[in-house]
Design a protein around this motif. Structure first.
Motif, PDB file in Angstrom:
ATOM      1  N   UNK A   3      70.351 -29.314  34.780  1.00  0.00           N
ATOM      2  CA  UNK A   3      69.078 -29.523  34.098  1.00  0.00           C
ATOM      3  C   UNK A   3      69.155 -30.773  33.234  1.00  0.00           C
ATOM      4  N   UNK A   4      68.020 -31.401  32.999  1.00  0.00           N
ATOM      5  CA  UNK A   4      67.890 -32.390  31.943  1.00  0.00           C
ATOM      6  C   UNK A   4      67.655 -31.579  30.674  1.00  0.00           C
ATOM      7  N   UNK A   5      68.534 -31.699  29.700  1.00  0.00           N
ATOM      8  CA  UNK A   5      68.476 -30.900  28.481  1.00  0.00           C
ATOM      9  C   UNK A   5      67.592 -31.589  27.444  1.00  0.00           C
ATOM     10  N   UNK A   6      66.663 -30.817  26.865  1.00  0.00           N
ATOM     11  CA  UNK A   6      65.807 -31.283  25.779  1.00  0.00           C
ATOM     12  C   UNK A   6      65.838 -30.234  24.675  1.00  0.00           C
ATOM     13  N   UNK A   7      65.465 -30.624  23.445  1.00  0.00           N
ATOM     14  CA  UNK A   7      65.673 -29.771  22.286  1.00  0.00           C
ATOM     15  C   UNK A   7      64.431 -29.646  21.406  1.00  0.00           C
ATOM     16  N   UNK A   8      64.280 -28.437  20.841  1.00  0.00           N
ATOM     17  CA  UNK A   8      63.205 -28.105  19.919  1.00  0.00           C
ATOM     18  C   UNK A   8      63.842 -27.514  18.676  1.00  0.00           C
ATOM     19  N   UNK A   9      63.395 -27.949  17.495  1.00  0.00           N
ATOM     20  CA  UNK A   9      63.835 -27.359  16.233  1.00  0.00           C
ATOM     21  C   UNK A   9      62.628 -27.175  15.319  1.00  0.00           C
ATOM     22  N   UNK A  10      62.819 -26.405  14.263  1.00  0.00           N
ATOM     23  CA  UNK A  10      61.724 -26.173  13.311  1.00  0.00           C
ATOM     24  C   UNK A  10      61.325 -27.459  12.591  1.00  0.00           C
ATOM     25  N   UNK A  11      62.216 -28.434  12.522  1.00  0.00           N
ATOM     26  CA  UNK A  11      61.890 -29.703  11.860  1.00  0.00           C
ATOM     27  C   UNK A  11      61.561 -30.804  12.866  1.00  0.00           C
ATOM     28  N   UNK A  12      61.448 -30.444  14.158  1.00  0.00           N
ATOM     29  CA  UNK A  12      61.159 -31.430  15.193  1.00  0.00           C
ATOM     30  C   UNK A  12      59.758 -31.999  15.085  1.00  0.00           C
ATOM     31  N   UNK A  13      59.515 -33.053  15.862  1.00  0.00           N
ATOM     32  CA  UNK A  13      58.239 -33.760  15.811  1.00  0.00           C
ATOM     33  C   UNK A  13      57.785 -34.148  17.212  1.00  0.00           C
ATOM     34  N   UNK A  14      56.487 -34.189  17.404  1.00  0.00           N
ATOM     35  CA  UNK A  14      55.940 -34.606  18.697  1.00  0.00           C
ATOM     36  C   UNK A  14      56.255 -36.076  18.990  1.00  0.00           C
ATOM     37  N   UNK A  15      56.546 -36.840  17.966  1.00  0.00           N
ATOM     38  CA  UNK A  15      56.863 -38.254  18.136  1.00  0.00           C
ATOM     39  C   UNK A  15      58.295 -38.519  18.553  1.00  0.00           C
ATOM     40  N   UNK A  16      59.129 -37.483  18.558  1.00  0.00           N
ATOM     41  CA  UNK A  16      60.521 -37.649  18.958  1.00  0.00           C
ATOM     42  C   UNK A  16      60.659 -37.556  20.473  1.00  0.00           C
ATOM     43  N   UNK A  17      61.870 -37.782  20.963  1.00  0.00           N
ATOM     44  CA  UNK A  17      62.137 -37.743  22.403  1.00  0.00           C
ATOM     45  C   UNK A  17      62.723 -36.450  22.906  1.00  0.00           C
ATOM     46  N   UNK A  18      63.114 -35.542  21.984  1.00  0.00           N
ATOM     47  CA  UNK A  18      63.677 -34.269  22.386  1.00  0.00           C
ATOM     48  C   UNK A  18      65.093 -34.353  22.922  1.00  0.00           C
ATOM     49  N   UNK A  19      65.784 -35.457  22.694  1.00  0.00           N
ATOM     50  CA  UNK A  19      67.095 -35.677  23.317  1.00  0.00           C
ATOM     51  C   UNK A  19      68.259 -34.998  22.611  1.00  0.00           C
ATOM     52  N   UNK A  20      68.074 -34.584  21.353  1.00  0.00           N
ATOM     53  CA  UNK A  20      69.140 -33.864  20.652  1.00  0.00           C
ATOM     54  C   UNK A  20      68.532 -32.994  19.563  1.00  0.00           C
TER      55      UNK A  20
END
Length: 174
Positions: A3-20
């Motif tokens: 899989x291509x791994x992407x990440x979500x956290x409570x402090x994440x943002x829609x402007x990020x790339x989801x890479x870590x």
């Protein structure tokens, strides 16, 4: 399958790339909508309050040969394992908690989708998680729909596609 791994956290943002999960994570809605063929969205432990006022759909395509995956984790992706307590209830310690508003539900529109290790709650006259996925798979999740208005048709998880499996889940209507 890789899989291509992407990440979500409570402090994440829609402007990020989801890479870590330390400096580039997505918010939950962005991650859910980014799930697609060959992509695994890793949702880190924490409490997510989701109040979009509408269904949140997986928007990309996937197939049984190239599925999408959304899985919760505590500190390291893949660290949550199926366990039951002495009462037979699913152990949800370390799972991400998804608190949905009354008008919000999660919808999976992709074939071969894999949803695992999520603790979903809300009060909705319909289901909290709607699997419109052929050959979908929901594993080790807890879904608690507290909507209670007499004889209602509310559900925790609904499956509309064919051959979708709900395994080792606690589906509660409280």
């Amino acid at each position: 399958m890789a899989f291509t791994e992407r990440y979500v956290t409570t402090s994440g943002s829609s402007g990020n790339g989801g890479t870590n999960d330390t400096s580039d994570a997505w918010d939950f809605v962005t991650g859910w909508q980014a799930a697609g063929a060959g992509v695994r969205i890793n949702v880190k432990s924490g409490t997510y309050t989701i109040s979009t006022g509408a269904s949140i759909d997986t928007l990309s395509t996937s197939t049984t040969a190239n599925p999408l995956s959304v899985r919760g984790y505590n500190t390291t992706p893949g660290d949550l394992v199926h366990a039951r307590d002495s009462n037979g209830d699913l152990v949800t310690t370390g799972m991400p908690v998804l608190n949905l508003s009354a008008a919000t539900r999660l919808r999976v529109l992709n074939d071969g989708a894999i949803i695992e290790n999520l603790n979903i709650s809300g009060s909705r006259s319909n289901e909290l998680l709607y699997m419109y996925s052929n050959y979908g798979y929901v594993y080790n999740c807890r879904a608690d729909n507290s909507y209670n208005l007499g004889f209602s048709s509310s559900a925790a998880i609904s499956c509309a596609g064919y051959s979708t499996s709900v395994v080792s889940c606690d589906c509660i209507k409280s």
